[in-house]
Motif scaffolding. Structure first.
Motif, PDB file in Angstrom:
ATOM      1  N   ILE A  81      51.815  27.970  39.322  1.00  0.00           N
ATOM      2  CA  ILE A  81      51.680  29.103  40.164  1.00  0.00           C
ATOM      3  C   ILE A  81      51.935  28.927  41.501  1.00  0.00           C
ATOM      4  CG2 ILE A  81      50.563  31.426  40.468  1.00  0.00           C
ATOM      5  CD1 ILE A  81      49.778  31.338  37.282  1.00  0.00           C
ATOM      6  N   ALA A  82      50.913  28.083  42.043  1.00  0.00           N
ATOM      7  CA  ALA A  82      50.950  27.870  43.249  1.00  0.00           C
ATOM      8  C   ALA A  82      52.138  27.388  44.283  1.00  0.00           C
ATOM      9  CB  ALA A  82      49.662  26.761  43.528  1.00  0.00           C
ATOM     10  N   TRP A  85      53.034  30.877  45.021  1.00  0.00           N
ATOM     11  CA  TRP A  85      51.919  31.538  45.581  1.00  0.00           C
ATOM     12  C   TRP A  85      50.969  30.463  46.009  1.00  0.00           C
ATOM     13  CZ3 TRP A  85      49.010  35.686  41.858  1.00  0.00           C
ATOM     14  CH2 TRP A  85      48.114  36.290  42.557  1.00  0.00           C
ATOM     15  N   SER A  87      48.378  29.990  47.957  1.00  0.00           N
ATOM     16  CA  SER A  87      47.002  30.483  48.170  1.00  0.00           C
ATOM     17  C   SER A  87      46.249  30.521  46.834  1.00  0.00           C
ATOM     18  CB  SER A  87      46.475  31.646  48.908  1.00  0.00           C
ATOM     19  OG  SER A  87      47.113  32.831  48.237  1.00  0.00           O
ATOM     20  N   PHE A  88      47.105  30.299  45.629  1.00  0.00           N
ATOM     21  CA  PHE A  88      46.550  30.336  44.292  1.00  0.00           C
ATOM     22  C   PHE A  88      46.062  28.962  43.927  1.00  0.00           C
ATOM     23  CE2 PHE A  88      46.634  30.663  39.662  1.00  0.00           C
ATOM     24  CZ  PHE A  88      46.473  32.136  39.253  1.00  0.00           C
ATOM     25  N   LYS A  89      44.506  28.967  43.703  1.00  0.00           N
ATOM     26  CA  LYS A  89      43.753  27.844  43.534  1.00  0.00           C
ATOM     27  C   LYS A  89      43.876  27.111  41.986  1.00  0.00           C
ATOM     28  CE  LYS A  89      42.665  28.073  47.638  1.00  0.00           C
ATOM     29  NZ  LYS A  89      43.430  27.423  48.820  1.00  0.00           N
ATOM     30  N   THR A  90      43.931  28.028  41.204  1.00  0.00           N
ATOM     31  CA  THR A  90      43.825  27.543  39.488  1.00  0.00           C
ATOM     32  C   THR A  90      45.199  26.876  39.096  1.00  0.00           C
ATOM     33  OG1 THR A  90      42.425  29.502  38.784  1.00  0.00           O
ATOM     34  CG2 THR A  90      43.762  28.210  37.209  1.00  0.00           C
ATOM     35  N   CYS A 123      44.871  40.531  44.352  1.00  0.00           N
ATOM     36  CA  CYS A 123      45.604  39.351  44.124  1.00  0.00           C
ATOM     37  C   CYS A 123      44.658  38.314  44.998  1.00  0.00           C
ATOM     38  CB  CYS A 123      47.021  39.521  44.752  1.00  0.00           C
ATOM     39  SG  CYS A 123      48.084  40.587  43.727  1.00  0.00           S
ATOM     40  N   ALA A 127      43.758  34.657  43.302  1.00  0.00           N
ATOM     41  CA  ALA A 127      44.001  33.541  44.043  1.00  0.00           C
ATOM     42  C   ALA A 127      42.969  32.646  44.268  1.00  0.00           C
ATOM     43  CB  ALA A 127      44.888  33.715  45.280  1.00  0.00           C
ATOM     44  N   LEU A 149      48.707  38.936  38.221  1.00  0.00           N
ATOM     45  CA  LEU A 149      49.542  37.474  38.304  1.00  0.00           C
ATOM     46  C   LEU A 149      50.947  37.432  38.226  1.00  0.00           C
ATOM     47  CD1 LEU A 149      46.828  35.945  35.400  1.00  0.00           C
ATOM     48  CD2 LEU A 149      46.893  35.299  37.908  1.00  0.00           C
ATOM     49  N   GLU A 152      52.538  39.445  41.359  1.00  0.00           N
ATOM     50  CA  GLU A 152      52.523  38.913  42.556  1.00  0.00           C
ATOM     51  C   GLU A 152      53.588  37.847  42.639  1.00  0.00           C
ATOM     52  OE1 GLU A 152      51.218  38.172  46.668  1.00  0.00           O
ATOM     53  OE2 GLU A 152      51.582  39.889  45.258  1.00  0.00           O
TER      54      GLU A 152
END
Length: 348
Positions: A81-82, A85, A87-90, A123, A127, A149, A152
């Motif tokens: 996902i990052a 996106w 800034s998405f940490k997972t 969002c 993130a 999720l 975005e």
């Protein structure tokens, strides 16, 4: 009795004071039933244009938005996902988000009901969140987080808001009366939700400390009539749970899906096991829909709404209601569809 007669009997058995049933086959409407009123005062009859909040029945719609981008080569199912996106940490993939296995079933920061109108805030919370389990290892329906999720992802890849993407790429081309983020004209034709009993919110809150309790309780308001019958909720975009639609709109959605390659993609099993949000017996998640042993696939929505595809008969079925209760009517509809031993019996 023909299937059509059995369906009418199932629909008429327990009037909800505002509900509708639609069945579409090969683009043709074969069942279009409605009863009751649009308002709690029972002064405005439910008609063909009545919209109602169908809760999780909208999840496959936002899933389809992502899958359309996959079909166009703009997103990969196994992309982190990052990648889209930053800034998405997972460390979860697009596929894991679609299959409720991303490990983010609840918004991590307590927020008031007003936050449903704050897309960027929610969002950002997701993130920065840490997953509850390693992504891909556990299924737990992402009851309220699912739409943010996926929505975005749509916004970052395509540039359009998820509500606009759905309107322009799905609702319009499919001829389906469904939408997120309603404008004034659509808000004016919405049905008012009500509970089948005063304790309905408590019955659907989950056990204290459970995944379900945490997932459905934050932000506040998703099971509060003062919120979900209000302008803020109806005008907001909450793709996990606030799609407003007619029964015919949902049925047309599934009818069109069955005639597109992306529908087969959506209906491909991805995870089988116990879902920690739903509980009960093991189930199978596809890419945005639940797959049933009889070959049907679709999604139910809190309070007794449902939409599904029945490829064996070529039927698309939807039931929607403003009285939030159980799934007894949906169960009767399914039983009526299964009452014929000849699956070619499609007389209505």
């Amino acid at each position: 009795m023909s299937i059509g007669g059995a369906l009418r009997e199932a629909f008429d058995q327990d009037p909800r004071g505002g509900s509708a049933l639609a069945v579409v086959k090969d683009g043709q409407v074969v069942v279009d039933l409605r009863e009751g009123w649009r308002d709690s005062a029972r002064t405005v009859p439910w008609d063909a244009d009545t919209l109602v909040n169908v809760y999780s029945v909208g999840k496959p719609v936002i899933a389809l938005a992502v899958l359309m981008l996959v079909e166009r080569g703009r997103v990969g199912l196994d992309d982190p996902i990052a990648r889209h996106w930053p800034s998405f940490k997972t460390e979860a993939s697009v596929r894991q988000a679609l299959t409720h296995t991303a490990g983010l079933p609840a918004f991590p920061v307590p927020r008031p009901a007003e936050s449903w109108a704050e897309w960027d805030v929610l969002c950002a919370d997701l993130a920065a969140a840490s997953p509850e389990w390693p992504p891909g290892t556990v299924a737990a329906e992402h009851a309220l987080t699912y739409g943010h999720l996926l929505g975005e992802l749509v916004r970052r890849v395509d540039g359009r808001s998820p509500a606009r993407f759905v309107a322009e790429e799905i609702a319009g081309p499919f001829g389906a009366d469904l939408a997120f983020g309603l404008g004034p004209a659509d808000r004016a034709r919405c049905a008012e939700l009500e509970f089948d009993a005063p304790d309905w919110p408590e019955r659907n809150a989950g056990e204290p400390g459970s995944v379900k309790e945490r997932a459905v309780g934050n932000p506040a308001g998703a099971r509060d009539l003062a919120v979900v019958n209000g302008e803020l909720w109806r005008s907001a975009t909450v793709p996990a749970v606030n799609m407003h639609a007619t029964a015919l709109g949902v049925a047309r959605f599934y009818d069109e899906l069955m005639r597109r390659r992306v529908g087969a993609m959506m209906a491909t099993g991805q995870f089988t096991g116990v879902d920690r949000f739903i509980g009960g017996d093991p189930l199978t998640w596809g890419l945005g829909v639940q797959l049933e042993a009889d070959g049907t696939w679709g999604m139910g929505g809190l309070g007794g709404n449902a939409g599904w595809a029945d490829p064996g008969r070529g039927l698309a079925v939807a039931y929607v209601t403003r009285r939030l209760g159980d799934f007894a009517t949906v169960d009767r509809i399914e039983a009526a569809l299964n009452s014929s031993t000849d699956r070619s019996d499609i007389r209505f």
